[in-house]
Design an enzyme around this catalytic site. Structure first.
Site, PDB file in Angstrom:
ATOM      1  N   LYS A 184     103.654 105.462  59.203  1.00  0.00           N
ATOM      2  CA  LYS A 184     104.929 105.982  59.714  1.00  0.00           C
ATOM      3  C   LYS A 184     105.036 107.489  59.835  1.00  0.00           C
ATOM      4  CE  LYS A 184     107.151 101.887  58.244  1.00  0.00           C
ATOM      5  NZ  LYS A 184     105.812 101.450  57.722  1.00  0.00           N
ATOM      6  N   ASN A 230     105.382 138.301  72.651  1.00  0.00           N
ATOM      7  CA  ASN A 230     104.331 137.333  72.327  1.00  0.00           C
ATOM      8  C   ASN A 230     104.620 135.939  72.895  1.00  0.00           C
ATOM      9  OD1 ASN A 230     102.981 139.288  70.833  1.00  0.00           O
ATOM     10  ND2 ASN A 230     104.131 138.785  68.973  1.00  0.00           N
ATOM     11  N   ASN A 275     107.026  91.973  56.220  1.00  0.00           N
ATOM     12  CA  ASN A 275     105.817  92.292  56.992  1.00  0.00           C
ATOM     13  C   ASN A 275     106.034  92.132  58.494  1.00  0.00           C
ATOM     14  OD1 ASN A 275     104.801  92.631  54.488  1.00  0.00           O
ATOM     15  ND2 ASN A 275     103.447  90.855  54.506  1.00  0.00           N
ATOM     16  N   SER A 279     107.463 141.525  68.094  1.00  0.00           N
ATOM     17  CA  SER A 279     106.719 141.824  66.876  1.00  0.00           C
ATOM     18  C   SER A 279     107.611 142.638  65.965  1.00  0.00           C
ATOM     19  CB  SER A 279     105.465 142.611  67.243  1.00  0.00           C
ATOM     20  OG  SER A 279     105.029 143.367  66.133  1.00  0.00           O
ATOM     21  N   TYR A 281      98.630  91.916  55.949  1.00  0.00           N
ATOM     22  CA  TYR A 281      99.320  93.145  55.560  1.00  0.00           C
ATOM     23  C   TYR A 281      98.745  93.706  54.262  1.00  0.00           C
ATOM     24  CZ  TYR A 281     102.882  96.471  54.152  1.00  0.00           C
ATOM     25  OH  TYR A 281     103.516  97.624  53.756  1.00  0.00           O
ATOM     26  N   GLU A 309     101.403 129.344  72.188  1.00  0.00           N
ATOM     27  CA  GLU A 309     100.485 129.468  71.042  1.00  0.00           C
ATOM     28  C   GLU A 309     100.727 128.349  70.032  1.00  0.00           C
ATOM     29  OE1 GLU A 309      99.536 133.859  69.779  1.00  0.00           O
ATOM     30  OE2 GLU A 309     101.604 133.750  70.465  1.00  0.00           O
TER      31      GLU A 309
HETATM   32  N1  ARG Z   1     107.849  99.600  53.579  1.00  0.00           N
HETATM   33  C1  ARG Z   1     106.845  98.673  53.970  1.00  0.00           C
HETATM   34  C2  ARG Z   1     105.968  99.275  55.067  1.00  0.00           C
HETATM   35  O1  ARG Z   1     106.391 100.178  55.660  1.00  0.00           O
HETATM   36  C3  ARG Z   1     107.477  97.426  54.502  1.00  0.00           C
HETATM   37  C4  ARG Z   1     106.618  96.218  54.366  1.00  0.00           C
HETATM   38  C5  ARG Z   1     106.454  95.893  52.935  1.00  0.00           C
HETATM   39  N2  ARG Z   1     105.864  94.655  52.703  1.00  0.00           N
HETATM   40  C6  ARG Z   1     105.391  94.302  51.510  1.00  0.00           C
HETATM   41  N3  ARG Z   1     104.896  93.126  51.407  1.00  0.00           N
HETATM   42  N4  ARG Z   1     105.424  95.116  50.501  1.00  0.00           N
HETATM   43  O2  ARG Z   1     104.865  98.862  55.281  1.00  0.00           O
END
Ligand code: ARG
Length: 471
Positions: A325, A285, A110, A277, A317, A290
């Protein structure tokens, strides 16, 4: 080798669950940062006497080898090892043996993943300030080349008052300058270290968080361990700033698209930045602007996506946070592409000065100036507005422009008119009369360019200093 967390389990993970919960497909992009963070962590474990120096040395050498393998594309990441953190740890243990299992002492994924994200994003922020700076440079060059180019200025997309084309371009320089400033400002929040927060509560080992921070070039550490592992504000901030940049690019895109239409024909984008085109041979274009305009939607989407993921999440967490991500990586790539293309596209853009001039000569965008002329003669502005409104209506009916009227025709509307109005109505005069700080007069725009160039130097120095600090 079984799962790194397998001890408590008696059954294998369902295959679909494994695939559904894994993040290695996209978080492998954090490999460099993950190793960088681990190297600092293990160095600290050694310094604090938590691990013997021998072990620390073996782990460090192993980590460097793992990183080399990652760079050479020699590691086959596996979904059963879930994410980049466990894939790297597993590879390390395979390489140096059970001692590799000591790396994770006093740490949790975490605080590890949060650290990786901070390391990743602070590099990107510096790169984006640099890309904005390059785009500004291209706009400034075009502005310098167009200090004498007069073009209609618009409100409501109706011709309003003539301005220098340089002035119009410099508006974007200001916008991208604010964008760079926002990113620079966010750096201090990004550059805060979460590591040492453990899973959520800190750790029982006598770690030294400030030492890790200084090793990694962080200015400070998170004050609260729960906050450290659950904060994603710094990503939200980045996504917001990216959204604003895309909005700015999208406004510029819209103008470029309009300006390159046959109807406007104010600019021509270089062939290298346009496409044809498959059916209509005459077409060229403006695909790049665009697409930038179109891709603004996905960048906004990534921001709203993460805001929604985080809404109502209890501390600390939660696995939901893994959803931070893909949107971030996607925004980084989208913004990189847009900024990288825009700078050369602006630099190579041909400006059709004659056509702009022709447009200015064929409109009523100098009407405010004769109103101001009558005000100068003592008429209250409201009455002057009314007089000129009637004069313009007369011109439209007679199919004339203001400069085509004879003095007698002018005098039908007010006997305050005299010969000087022909001078007042000249586009150069109209532009240069707006001689206030930030206005379109040539000397004001020239000063604005000089100020922008000085700011450019400061930004370049910032980029240099912070790209070294962010490595
Ligand atoms: N792959 C997880 C993420 O991106 C990493 C952290 C995972 N932690 C856990 N306690 N499962 O969040």
């Amino acid at each position: 080798m079984s799962k790194l967390w397998g001890g408590r389990f008696t059954k294998k993970t369902d295959q679909l669950v494994e695939e559904y919960t894994a993040s290695i497909m996209f978080d492998k992009e954090l490999a460099e940062e993950d190793v960088q963070g681990s190297l600092a962590h293990v160095t600290m474990l050694g310094k604090q006497g938590i691990l013997p120096a021998d072990d620390v040395e073996k782990i460090k050498q192993g980590l460097v080898r793992v990183l080399e393998k990652v760079r050479a594309g020699e590691i086959e990441f596996s979904v059963s090892d879930e994410d980049i953190h466990m894939n790297i740890e597993k590879t390390l243990i395979e390489d140096i043996g059970p001692v590799g299992g000591k790396l994770h002492t006093g740490r949790s994924r975490n605080d590890q993943v949060a650290t990786d994200m901070h390391l990743y994003l602070r590099k990107r922020v510096v790169e984006f300030v640099d890309l904005l700076h390059k785009l500004q440079a291209a706009l400034i060059e075009q502005a310098k080349a167009n200090l004498d180019t007069i073009v209609p200025g618009y409100t409501h997309l109706q011709r309003a008052q003539p301005i220098l084309f340089a002035h119009h371009l410099m508006a974007y320089v200001s916008m991208f300058g604010r964008d760079a400033e926002r990113l620079q400002d966010s750096y201090k929040r990004i550059n805060t270290l979460p590591l040492g927060a453990g899973a959520l509560a800190g750790t029982t080992f006598p770690i030294d968080r400030h030492f890790v921070a200084s090793q990694l070039g962080f200015d400070r550490v998170y004050e609260n361990s729960l906050d450290a592992v659950s904060d994603r504000d710094f990503i939200l901030e980045f996504l917001s700033h990216a959204s604003i940049i895309m909005m700015h690019l999208s406004r510029l895109s819209e103008e470029l698209i309009l300006w390159s239409s046959t109807e406007f024909h104010f600019v021509e984008l270089d062939d290298a930045f346009c496409t044809g085109s498959s059916i209509m041979p005459q077409k060229k274009n403006p695909d790049v602007p665009e697409l930038v305009r179109g891709k603004t939607g996905r960048v906004y989407g990534n921001l709203i996506g993460l805001l929604t993921v985080l809404k109502s999440l209890p501390l600390a967490y939660n696995k939901d946070m893994q959803e931070d991500k893909e949107g971030m990586f996607d925004t980084v790539r989208t913004l990189q592409g847009a900024l990288q293309l825009f700078a050369p596209m602006i630099a190579t853009m041909k400006v059709n000065k004659d056509r702009m001039r022709q447009a200015v000569n064929q409109d009523f965008s100098n009407a405010t100036d004769i109103a101001d002329f009558l005000v100068g003669k003592g008429l209250p502005f409201r009455q002057a507005h009314e007089v000129i409104g009637k004069t313009v209506l007369y011109c439209i009916q007679q199919n004339k422009y203001l400069l085509d009227l004879t003095l007698d025709e002018f005098k039908q509307f007010s006997d305050l008119f005299d010969d000087r109005i022909y001078e007042v109505l000249q586009p150069e005069q109209v532009v240069n009369a707006r001689n206030v700080y930030g206005g379109t007069a040539r000397s004001q725009v020239a000063e604005a360019i000089a100020r922008a160039e000085r700011e450019q130097d400061q930004t370049a120095a910032w980029v240099k200093e912070y790209s070294e600090r962010s490595q």
